[in-house]
Design a protein around this motif. Sequence first.
Motif, PDB file in Angstrom:
ATOM      1  N   HIS A  82     -42.093 -32.063  40.693  1.00 37.25           N
ATOM      2  CA  HIS A  82     -41.350 -33.331  40.712  1.00 37.25           C
ATOM      3  C   HIS A  82     -42.017 -34.353  39.780  1.00 37.25           C
ATOM      4  N   LEU A  83     -43.334 -34.437  39.850  1.00 38.37           N
ATOM      5  CA  LEU A  83     -44.070 -35.374  39.006  1.00 38.37           C
ATOM      6  C   LEU A  83     -43.881 -35.041  37.524  1.00 38.37           C
ATOM      7  N   MET A  84     -43.988 -33.772  37.183  1.00 41.35           N
ATOM      8  CA  MET A  84     -43.805 -33.358  35.788  1.00 41.35           C
ATOM      9  C   MET A  84     -42.391 -33.669  35.306  1.00 41.35           C
ATOM     10  N   ALA A  85     -41.411 -33.448  36.167  1.00 44.51           N
ATOM     11  CA  ALA A  85     -40.017 -33.712  35.791  1.00 44.51           C
ATOM     12  C   ALA A  85     -39.793 -35.198  35.498  1.00 44.51           C
ATOM     13  N   ARG A  86     -40.497 -36.060  36.237  1.00 47.93           N
ATOM     14  CA  ARG A  86     -40.366 -37.503  35.998  1.00 47.93           C
ATOM     15  C   ARG A  86     -41.073 -37.938  34.716  1.00 47.93           C
ATOM     16  N   LYS A  87     -42.191 -37.289  34.394  1.00 48.41           N
ATOM     17  CA  LYS A  87     -43.016 -37.744  33.275  1.00 48.41           C
ATOM     18  C   LYS A  87     -42.650 -37.132  31.923  1.00 48.41           C
ATOM     19  N   ILE A  88     -42.148 -35.921  31.921  1.00 46.10           N
ATOM     20  CA  ILE A  88     -41.892 -35.251  30.639  1.00 46.10           C
ATOM     21  C   ILE A  88     -40.783 -35.960  29.875  1.00 46.10           C
ATOM     22  N   GLU A  89     -40.969 -36.075  28.574  1.00 45.41           N
ATOM     23  CA  GLU A  89     -39.990 -36.747  27.727  1.00 45.41           C
ATOM     24  C   GLU A  89     -39.433 -35.747  26.719  1.00 45.41           C
ATOM     25  N   MET A  90     -38.133 -35.760  26.583  1.00 43.05           N
ATOM     26  CA  MET A  90     -37.498 -34.912  25.569  1.00 43.05           C
ATOM     27  C   MET A  90     -37.829 -35.471  24.194  1.00 43.05           C
ATOM     28  N   PRO A  91     -37.873 -34.622  23.181  1.00 41.63           N
ATOM     29  CA  PRO A  91     -38.092 -35.122  21.823  1.00 41.63           C
ATOM     30  C   PRO A  91     -37.016 -36.144  21.454  1.00 41.63           C
ATOM     31  N   ASP A  92     -37.424 -37.182  20.765  1.00 44.93           N
ATOM     32  CA  ASP A  92     -36.511 -38.246  20.366  1.00 44.93           C
ATOM     33  C   ASP A  92     -36.848 -38.660  18.936  1.00 44.93           C
ATOM     34  N   VAL A  93     -36.129 -38.095  17.954  1.00 38.70           N
ATOM     35  CA  VAL A  93     -36.393 -38.345  16.536  1.00 38.70           C
ATOM     36  C   VAL A  93     -36.223 -39.820  16.188  1.00 38.70           C
ATOM     37  N   LYS A  94     -35.288 -40.503  16.853  1.00 38.98           N
ATOM     38  CA  LYS A  94     -35.074 -41.927  16.566  1.00 38.98           C
ATOM     39  C   LYS A  94     -36.293 -42.749  16.960  1.00 38.98           C
ATOM     40  N   LYS A  95     -36.951 -42.340  18.019  1.00 40.39           N
ATOM     41  CA  LYS A  95     -38.110 -43.060  18.534  1.00 40.39           C
ATOM     42  C   LYS A  95     -39.399 -42.596  17.855  1.00 40.39           C
ATOM     43  N   ASN A  96     -39.507 -41.289  17.601  1.00 41.12           N
ATOM     44  CA  ASN A  96     -40.724 -40.697  17.038  1.00 41.12           C
ATOM     45  C   ASN A  96     -40.368 -39.826  15.836  1.00 41.12           C
ATOM     46  N   ALA A  97     -40.565 -40.363  14.660  1.00 35.45           N
ATOM     47  CA  ALA A  97     -40.199 -39.635  13.437  1.00 35.45           C
ATOM     48  C   ALA A  97     -40.932 -38.300  13.323  1.00 35.45           C
ATOM     49  N   TRP A  98     -42.137 -38.237  13.873  1.00 30.44           N
ATOM     50  CA  TRP A  98     -42.915 -37.001  13.780  1.00 30.44           C
ATOM     51  C   TRP A  98     -42.302 -35.853  14.585  1.00 30.44           C
ATOM     52  N   GLU A  99     -41.294 -36.138  15.396  1.00 32.16           N
ATOM     53  CA  GLU A  99     -40.642 -35.102  16.194  1.00 32.16           C
ATOM     54  C   GLU A  99     -39.417 -34.506  15.491  1.00 32.16           C
ATOM     55  N   GLN A 100     -39.290 -34.744  14.187  1.00 28.59           N
ATOM     56  CA  GLN A 100     -38.105 -34.257  13.477  1.00 28.59           C
ATOM     57  C   GLN A 100     -37.986 -32.734  13.515  1.00 28.59           C
ATOM     58  N   ASN A 101     -39.099 -32.030  13.568  1.00 21.89           N
ATOM     59  CA  ASN A 101     -39.051 -30.567  13.672  1.00 21.89           C
ATOM     60  C   ASN A 101     -39.091 -30.159  15.146  1.00 21.89           C
ATOM     61  N   SER A 102     -38.067 -30.541  15.877  1.00 17.30           N
ATOM     62  CA  SER A 102     -37.976 -30.230  17.306  1.00 17.30           C
ATOM     63  C   SER A 102     -36.682 -29.491  17.588  1.00 17.30           C
ATOM     64  N   LEU A 103     -36.756 -28.638  18.572  1.00 15.55           N
ATOM     65  CA  LEU A 103     -35.570 -27.891  18.990  1.00 15.55           C
ATOM     66  C   LEU A 103     -35.519 -27.955  20.511  1.00 15.55           C
ATOM     67  N   ILE A 104     -34.369 -28.363  21.038  1.00 17.36           N
ATOM     68  CA  ILE A 104     -34.175 -28.441  22.485  1.00 17.36           C
ATOM     69  C   ILE A 104     -33.254 -27.297  22.895  1.00 17.36           C
ATOM     70  N   LEU A 105     -33.770 -26.450  23.774  1.00 18.51           N
ATOM     71  CA  LEU A 105     -32.980 -25.323  24.273  1.00 18.51           C
ATOM     72  C   LEU A 105     -32.844 -25.419  25.778  1.00 18.51           C
ATOM     73  N   ASN A 106     -31.740 -24.924  26.271  1.00 19.16           N
ATOM     74  CA  ASN A 106     -31.522 -24.847  27.703  1.00 19.16           C
ATOM     75  C   ASN A 106     -32.174 -23.560  28.184  1.00 19.16           C
ATOM     76  N   SER A 107     -33.236 -23.688  28.967  1.00 20.95           N
ATOM     77  CA  SER A 107     -33.967 -22.490  29.408  1.00 20.95           C
ATOM     78  C   SER A 107     -33.225 -21.738  30.503  1.00 20.95           C
ATOM     79  N   PHE A 108     -32.138 -22.309  30.981  1.00 23.59           N
ATOM     80  CA  PHE A 108     -31.372 -21.690  32.048  1.00 23.59           C
ATOM     81  C   PHE A 108     -30.600 -20.478  31.545  1.00 23.59           C
ATOM     82  N   ASP A 109     -30.122 -20.562  30.288  1.00 24.33           N
ATOM     83  CA  ASP A 109     -29.357 -19.438  29.743  1.00 24.33           C
ATOM     84  C   ASP A 109     -29.704 -19.219  28.257  1.00 24.33           C
ATOM     85  N   CYS A 110     -30.800 -18.515  28.015  1.00 25.14           N
ATOM     86  CA  CYS A 110     -31.213 -18.217  26.640  1.00 25.14           C
ATOM     87  C   CYS A 110     -30.333 -17.097  26.089  1.00 25.14           C
TER      88      CYS A 110
END
Length: 190
Positions: free
Chosen positions: A33-61
């Motif tokens: 629960h704590l990790m779910a509250r704290k983890i942040e998805m990559p946000d290129v608009k906020k952090n330019a260094w995250e431009q090489n990011s890929l978000i995948l749904n781990s539920f159905d690879c």
Amino acid sequence: SLSFCQLFLECPLECCLQRNRLRSHPVPDQTIHLMARKIEMPDVKKNAWEQNSLILNSFDCNLEDNEQIISLLATALENPVKQNEENTEQKEADRAICAASAVHQADQTCRHIISQTMKDAKDKNVRPSEMKSLAEELNKLKMEFLEDLRQGNNLKNQSCIQNQYLDPATSVTSSFQHEATNVVNKYILK
């Protein structure tokens, strides 16, 4: 000169909790629960260094995800992070300013005095239990002298009248040396 990329696996909280319970050594639910509250998805608009990011749904690879991952890695490898060029001139100027600082000079000298004083106390068989108290007292004294120097106050101890014509750092360290000797003598002459 290394490449950077990140793969973010998005997973619903309930799925994470369920997967955790199936592990041979699950962590407490409150940790998930704590990790779910704290983890942040990559946000290129906020952090330019995250431009090489890929978000995948781990539920159905699926196979398409593998291709996206390979593409992400290839893009990152082709575009390594550029090192910041050092401004050598500015660095040297900053060093000169720092070295010229009376407080910095006094701090460096006082540290050396404390180090030597502690060695002398050990050589004169000051008990280990008292060495800690001695170090704390000397460091406190150093902080007081340096704060007085920062504030431009008169020195706490003007026992060395001849030092009044010296630069502030030299005057402070000379007075500190005198006071440090008095402090260590309390421990040695017990």
